[in-house]
Design a protein around this motif. Sequence first.
Motif, PDB file in Angstrom:
ATOM      1  N   LEU A  36      10.754  27.593  -1.562  1.00 27.25           N
ATOM      2  CA  LEU A  36       9.429  28.023  -1.988  1.00 27.25           C
ATOM      3  C   LEU A  36       9.182  27.664  -3.455  1.00 27.25           C
ATOM      4  N   THR A  37      10.254  27.701  -4.276  1.00 22.81           N
ATOM      5  CA  THR A  37      10.113  27.357  -5.692  1.00 22.81           C
ATOM      6  C   THR A  37       9.682  25.912  -5.874  1.00 22.81           C
ATOM      7  N   ARG A  38      10.021  25.047  -4.919  1.00 29.99           N
ATOM      8  CA  ARG A  38       9.580  23.659  -5.001  1.00 29.99           C
ATOM      9  C   ARG A  38       8.062  23.569  -5.083  1.00 29.99           C
ATOM     10  N   LYS A  39       7.369  24.530  -4.470  1.00 34.56           N
ATOM     11  CA  LYS A  39       5.905  24.561  -4.529  1.00 34.56           C
ATOM     12  C   LYS A  39       5.404  24.821  -5.943  1.00 34.56           C
ATOM     13  N   LEU A  40       6.269  25.397  -6.791  1.00 39.57           N
ATOM     14  CA  LEU A  40       5.880  25.734  -8.163  1.00 39.57           C
ATOM     15  C   LEU A  40       6.474  24.776  -9.185  1.00 39.57           C
ATOM     16  N   SER A  41       7.223  23.770  -8.730  1.00 35.55           N
ATOM     17  CA  SER A  41       8.003  22.949  -9.652  1.00 35.55           C
ATOM     18  C   SER A  41       7.153  22.038 -10.526  1.00 35.55           C
ATOM     19  N   LEU A  42       5.863  21.872 -10.202  1.00 39.37           N
ATOM     20  CA  LEU A  42       5.008  21.051 -11.052  1.00 39.37           C
ATOM     21  C   LEU A  42       4.554  21.803 -12.298  1.00 39.37           C
ATOM     22  N   ALA A  43       4.561  23.147 -12.245  1.00 39.05           N
ATOM     23  CA  ALA A  43       4.090  23.954 -13.365  1.00 39.05           C
ATOM     24  C   ALA A  43       5.208  24.151 -14.382  1.00 39.05           C
ATOM     25  N   ASP A  44       4.856  24.730 -15.526  1.00 34.03           N
ATOM     26  CA  ASP A  44       5.807  24.974 -16.609  1.00 34.03           C
ATOM     27  C   ASP A  44       6.944  25.861 -16.096  1.00 34.03           C
ATOM     28  N   PRO A  45       8.187  25.357 -16.025  1.00 40.21           N
ATOM     29  CA  PRO A  45       9.276  26.151 -15.450  1.00 40.21           C
ATOM     30  C   PRO A  45       9.672  27.339 -16.313  1.00 40.21           C
ATOM     31  N   VAL A  46       9.463  27.252 -17.620  1.00 44.42           N
ATOM     32  CA  VAL A  46       9.829  28.367 -18.500  1.00 44.42           C
ATOM     33  C   VAL A  46       8.923  29.565 -18.222  1.00 44.42           C
ATOM     34  N   ILE A  47       7.626  29.317 -18.072  1.00 40.76           N
ATOM     35  CA  ILE A  47       6.690  30.403 -17.774  1.00 40.76           C
ATOM     36  C   ILE A  47       6.966  30.980 -16.393  1.00 40.76           C
ATOM     37  N   THR A  48       7.179  30.115 -15.423  1.00 41.65           N
ATOM     38  CA  THR A  48       7.453  30.581 -14.061  1.00 41.65           C
ATOM     39  C   THR A  48       8.712  31.436 -14.012  1.00 41.65           C
ATOM     40  N   ALA A  49       9.786  30.960 -14.639  1.00 42.37           N
ATOM     41  CA  ALA A  49      11.045  31.699 -14.626  1.00 42.37           C
ATOM     42  C   ALA A  49      10.934  33.007 -15.411  1.00 42.37           C
ATOM     43  N   ALA A  50      10.148  33.005 -16.494  1.00 43.71           N
ATOM     44  CA  ALA A  50       9.962  34.232 -17.274  1.00 43.71           C
ATOM     45  C   ALA A  50       9.251  35.296 -16.441  1.00 43.71           C
ATOM     46  N   ILE A  51       8.199  34.896 -15.737  1.00 45.25           N
ATOM     47  CA  ILE A  51       7.472  35.847 -14.879  1.00 45.25           C
ATOM     48  C   ILE A  51       8.385  36.382 -13.792  1.00 45.25           C
ATOM     49  N   LYS A  52       9.163  35.495 -13.187  1.00 50.83           N
ATOM     50  CA  LYS A  52      10.089  35.913 -12.133  1.00 50.83           C
ATOM     51  C   LYS A  52      11.111  36.903 -12.685  1.00 50.83           C
ATOM     52  N   GLY A  53      11.663  36.627 -13.855  1.00 50.38           N
ATOM     53  CA  GLY A  53      12.663  37.502 -14.432  1.00 50.38           C
ATOM     54  C   GLY A  53      12.110  38.874 -14.771  1.00 50.38           C
TER      55      GLY A  53
END
Length: 356
Positions: free
Chosen positions: A177-194
């Motif tokens: 599912l993360t592959r669907k988000l891999s085009l966006a900024d990974p730092v922001i995505t991972a921060a929100i997830k954390g």
Amino acid sequence: MTQSRSPLWPGVPLALISAVLFGASAPFAKLLLGSMPPQLLAGLLYLGAGIGLVAIIASRAAFGAPAPEAPLRRHDLPWLAAVVLCGGVAGPLLLMLGLARTSAASGSLLLNLEGLATMAIAWVVFRENVDRRLMLGAFAILAGAAILAWNGTGVRIDAGGAFIAVACLAWGIDNNLTRKLSLADPVITAAIKGIAAGSTNVALAMVLGAHLPTPTTIAAAAAVGFLGVGVSLVLFMLALRNLGAARTGAYFSLAPFIGAIIAVVLLGEPLTIQLIAAGMLMMVGLWLHLAERHEHEHLHDALAHEHVHVHDEHHQHEHDGLVTEPHSHWHRHAPLRHGHAHYPDLHHRHTHVQAK
């Protein structure tokens, strides 16, 4: 037209460094389990990851150096919620429950099942191409996991191993599912997830009667989470762009070896024949994955999307005025047919009649 760089770069190094960081976190998390319940530790690890990444985002903005990454869009939010639930809440909680019931070395090696789950889901559900070499590597890894579960008379999965296996399934879903988000900024995505996942597990643990450990222990958990979860996840998402879910999961299979080595060297756990045999089989599986080469003539259909890029053979479009590279903007790809070595990255997610 052929590619000027190897298809291994930069996806494979990113995936392997991500694996090293995540693998090292398992035995250190095992040490921390003695001072707090599993759910509280799972939450603190992810909160540490989220807070550390937020600090990076804030410092990036403070120094006037915005990342050239695509932002998260509204259509990304359902995928983000799903990865938070599967990979941020369920996965780490199940792993901590498993580590509390098995040795750190065996638990670390059983984490190889995450790569297999990721590859199986990518192959069956998302139709990524998986060739014979990748399949053989997967069977070698599975054989190593079976050796770890062998009790002399048959394969036995204890409660700890069962929790870890289900955690790997949750992360396999999460990775795809993360592959669907891999085009966006990974730092922001991972921060929100954390932040989201960590807050959820900490809150649930406190409701169930858990008490916060000492500030030193909290800081240790946050540091392990920042490196082993936060930085590792950012690198994993960058690898997804270049390799696809199946192959990124395959290279990520290095993680359990790192955890097992640290468990033996630093935690004094026994180096058994069973552990050595399982490790050797898993290393063979990893080598088969690294030796894969996928090359054929293929067609790029017309495509429009937004992501960070440079003007390479897949990005031949015009700009009004001068631009710096890399940069991110919405752009269109005209149909293109050519042949070169490639992986199912964000520009090579085409179908195959059969494995090559």
